[in-house]
Design a protein around this motif. Sequence first.
Motif, PDB file in Angstrom:
ATOM      1  N   UNK A 189      15.464 -12.251   8.011  1.00 60.86           N
ATOM      2  CA  UNK A 189      15.691 -12.088   6.661  1.00 60.86           C
ATOM      3  C   UNK A 189      16.854 -12.836   6.103  1.00 60.86           C
ATOM      4  N   UNK A 190      17.915 -13.116   6.930  1.00 57.87           N
ATOM      5  CA  UNK A 190      18.750 -13.995   6.552  1.00 57.87           C
ATOM      6  C   UNK A 190      18.490 -15.333   6.307  1.00 57.87           C
ATOM      7  N   UNK A 191      17.484 -15.765   7.408  1.00 59.47           N
ATOM      8  CA  UNK A 191      17.244 -17.308   7.236  1.00 59.47           C
ATOM      9  C   UNK A 191      16.379 -17.531   6.220  1.00 59.47           C
ATOM     10  N   UNK A 192      15.233 -16.535   5.836  1.00 60.03           N
ATOM     11  CA  UNK A 192      14.508 -16.808   4.414  1.00 60.03           C
ATOM     12  C   UNK A 192      15.231 -16.865   3.443  1.00 60.03           C
ATOM     13  N   UNK A 193      16.259 -16.101   3.245  1.00 54.97           N
ATOM     14  CA  UNK A 193      17.443 -16.123   2.019  1.00 54.97           C
ATOM     15  C   UNK A 193      18.105 -17.359   2.139  1.00 54.97           C
ATOM     16  N   UNK A 194      18.458 -18.173   3.144  1.00 55.18           N
ATOM     17  CA  UNK A 194      19.125 -19.236   3.196  1.00 55.18           C
ATOM     18  C   UNK A 194      18.222 -20.409   2.788  1.00 55.18           C
ATOM     19  N   UNK A 195      16.969 -20.304   3.249  1.00 55.67           N
ATOM     20  CA  UNK A 195      15.869 -21.300   2.679  1.00 55.67           C
ATOM     21  C   UNK A 195      15.957 -20.895   1.231  1.00 55.67           C
ATOM     22  N   UNK A 196      15.782 -19.829   0.924  1.00 61.56           N
ATOM     23  CA  UNK A 196      15.700 -19.832  -0.806  1.00 61.56           C
ATOM     24  C   UNK A 196      16.936 -20.637  -1.380  1.00 61.56           C
ATOM     25  N   UNK A 197      17.979 -20.382  -0.960  1.00 58.24           N
ATOM     26  CA  UNK A 197      19.126 -20.969  -1.305  1.00 58.24           C
ATOM     27  C   UNK A 197      19.157 -22.347  -1.338  1.00 58.24           C
ATOM     28  N   UNK A 198      18.817 -22.941  -0.231  1.00 58.54           N
ATOM     29  CA  UNK A 198      18.492 -24.429  -0.103  1.00 58.54           C
ATOM     30  C   UNK A 198      17.372 -24.934  -0.938  1.00 58.54           C
ATOM     31  N   UNK A 199      16.509 -24.235  -1.509  1.00 59.87           N
ATOM     32  CA  UNK A 199      15.403 -24.624  -2.203  1.00 59.87           C
ATOM     33  C   UNK A 199      14.505 -25.131  -1.521  1.00 59.87           C
ATOM     34  N   UNK A 200      14.024 -24.485  -0.468  1.00 59.92           N
ATOM     35  CA  UNK A 200      12.932 -24.870   0.376  1.00 59.92           C
ATOM     36  C   UNK A 200      11.778 -24.106   0.082  1.00 59.92           C
ATOM     37  N   UNK A 201      11.962 -22.935  -0.392  1.00 60.91           N
ATOM     38  CA  UNK A 201      10.797 -21.992  -0.651  1.00 60.91           C
ATOM     39  C   UNK A 201      11.308 -20.926  -1.818  1.00 60.91           C
ATOM     40  N   UNK A 202      10.313 -20.258  -2.214  1.00 60.17           N
ATOM     41  CA  UNK A 202      10.522 -18.995  -3.125  1.00 60.17           C
ATOM     42  C   UNK A 202       9.584 -17.974  -2.624  1.00 60.17           C
ATOM     43  N   UNK A 203      10.327 -16.642  -2.378  1.00 61.29           N
ATOM     44  CA  UNK A 203       9.755 -15.586  -1.936  1.00 61.29           C
ATOM     45  C   UNK A 203       8.984 -14.773  -2.912  1.00 61.29           C
ATOM     46  N   UNK A 204       7.939 -14.035  -2.898  1.00 62.89           N
ATOM     47  CA  UNK A 204       7.510 -13.016  -3.908  1.00 62.89           C
ATOM     48  C   UNK A 204       6.950 -11.933  -2.757  1.00 62.89           C
ATOM     49  N   UNK A 205       6.611 -10.766  -3.533  1.00 66.35           N
ATOM     50  CA  UNK A 205       6.060  -9.698  -2.608  1.00 66.35           C
ATOM     51  C   UNK A 205       4.914  -9.958  -1.704  1.00 66.35           C
ATOM     52  N   UNK A 206       4.026 -10.804  -2.314  1.00 65.43           N
ATOM     53  CA  UNK A 206       2.818 -11.158  -1.760  1.00 65.43           C
ATOM     54  C   UNK A 206       2.533 -12.581  -1.244  1.00 65.43           C
ATOM     55  N   UNK A 207       3.422 -13.513  -1.567  1.00 68.84           N
ATOM     56  CA  UNK A 207       3.301 -14.857  -1.016  1.00 68.84           C
ATOM     57  C   UNK A 207       4.553 -15.718  -0.885  1.00 68.84           C
ATOM     58  N   UNK A 208       4.609 -16.684  -0.156  1.00 71.70           N
ATOM     59  CA  UNK A 208       5.799 -17.615   0.135  1.00 71.70           C
ATOM     60  C   UNK A 208       5.229 -18.901  -0.532  1.00 71.70           C
ATOM     61  N   UNK A 209       6.004 -19.455  -1.504  1.00 76.58           N
ATOM     62  CA  UNK A 209       5.775 -20.780  -2.200  1.00 76.58           C
ATOM     63  C   UNK A 209       6.644 -21.662  -1.474  1.00 76.58           C
ATOM     64  N   UNK A 210       6.101 -22.739  -0.778  1.00 78.92           N
ATOM     65  CA  UNK A 210       6.806 -23.776  -0.394  1.00 78.92           C
ATOM     66  C   UNK A 210       7.119 -24.966  -1.414  1.00 78.92           C
ATOM     67  N   UNK A 211       8.299 -24.955  -1.467  1.00 81.50           N
ATOM     68  CA  UNK A 211       8.531 -26.031  -2.701  1.00 81.50           C
ATOM     69  C   UNK A 211       8.968 -27.449  -2.351  1.00 81.50           C
ATOM     70  N   UNK A 212       9.522 -27.647  -0.861  1.00 83.25           N
ATOM     71  CA  UNK A 212       9.845 -28.877  -0.419  1.00 83.25           C
ATOM     72  C   UNK A 212       9.180 -28.819   1.108  1.00 83.25           C
ATOM     73  N   UNK A 213       7.988 -29.532   1.354  1.00 84.60           N
ATOM     74  CA  UNK A 213       7.337 -29.621   2.401  1.00 84.60           C
ATOM     75  C   UNK A 213       8.361 -30.522   3.291  1.00 84.60           C
ATOM     76  N   UNK A 214       8.931 -31.660   2.808  1.00 84.80           N
ATOM     77  CA  UNK A 214       9.374 -32.772   3.459  1.00 84.80           C
ATOM     78  C   UNK A 214      10.634 -32.167   4.251  1.00 84.80           C
ATOM     79  N   UNK A 215      11.392 -31.384   3.354  1.00 83.76           N
ATOM     80  CA  UNK A 215      12.615 -30.932   3.848  1.00 83.76           C
ATOM     81  C   UNK A 215      12.346 -29.639   5.103  1.00 83.76           C
ATOM     82  N   UNK A 216      11.658 -28.905   4.806  1.00 82.12           N
ATOM     83  CA  UNK A 216      10.998 -27.839   5.652  1.00 82.12           C
ATOM     84  C   UNK A 216      10.802 -28.461   7.008  1.00 82.12           C
ATOM     85  N   UNK A 217       9.879 -29.754   6.902  1.00 80.18           N
ATOM     86  CA  UNK A 217       9.471 -30.264   8.014  1.00 80.18           C
ATOM     87  C   UNK A 217      10.869 -31.025   8.893  1.00 80.18           C
ATOM     88  N   UNK A 218      11.726 -31.450   8.236  1.00 79.01           N
ATOM     89  CA  UNK A 218      12.954 -31.914   8.762  1.00 79.01           C
ATOM     90  C   UNK A 218      13.651 -30.857   9.537  1.00 79.01           C
TER      91      UNK A 218
END
Length: 230
Positions: A194-223
């Motif tokens: 849970x905390x790691x997901x929230x950190x990813x959101x704060x870093x702009x890597x992704x956005x969470x909703x109740x049903x989906x995860x939207x990856x906003x920056x694939x390159x940084x997530x791969x890094x």
Amino acid sequence: MRVTLETLAEVAALHGLAPQTLERVAQSATLLACAPGDAFYQQGDPPAGFFALQTGRVKLYRHSGEKAQILAILLPGDCFGAESLPDDAPCPWTAEAMETSTAIYLAPDRLRQLMAVCPDLQVALLELVSSRLRQFVTLVHDLAFRDVAARLAAVLLARVEAEGTVTAAGVQIRRAFSQQEVAAMVGTAREVVYRTFRQFERDGLLKLSRSHILILDMARLAEVARRETR
């Protein structure tokens, strides 16, 4: 239910089999259905036969007491089972349906008979077991040398590759797993996920909703996924 040659043709792992081998497999195989939460086989059971998933999702996991480590998430087209058949050892993990699932099934005795007369089937099964072994070696490496953020990023990238949908805002995947299941994939506690997901959101890597995860920056997530602890 009878298995047809057309059904076997959908299994990529069997594409290299000779026509006569496919005929024998079709005559010996059946179709099995498994309800959500039920197991095709469990850790510690006698050696399982061969399964080729047709519909649904299956998780392979090992458990000790109340703790579990998810080893793989299988989708239609994936094959599993028969790993411990050659040495007659107990099943090393559980194969549990995550939703209503169906699979082509070869029972252990029929599989042994076919392997005795079909060398090409032996080769196909050896390739499947070798591929699974490489997958688990990678998992051991990740658990030993990558932190939780890197392992979670790798899980998300694998889900993107398997079923990601490109949208104008990014790449979207369904939230098909509970946080406890994600924690069991990553090898940590649910609260840490849970905390790691929230950190990813704060870093702009992704956005969470109740049903989906939207990856906003694939390159940084791969890094993040490639990052190793020193």
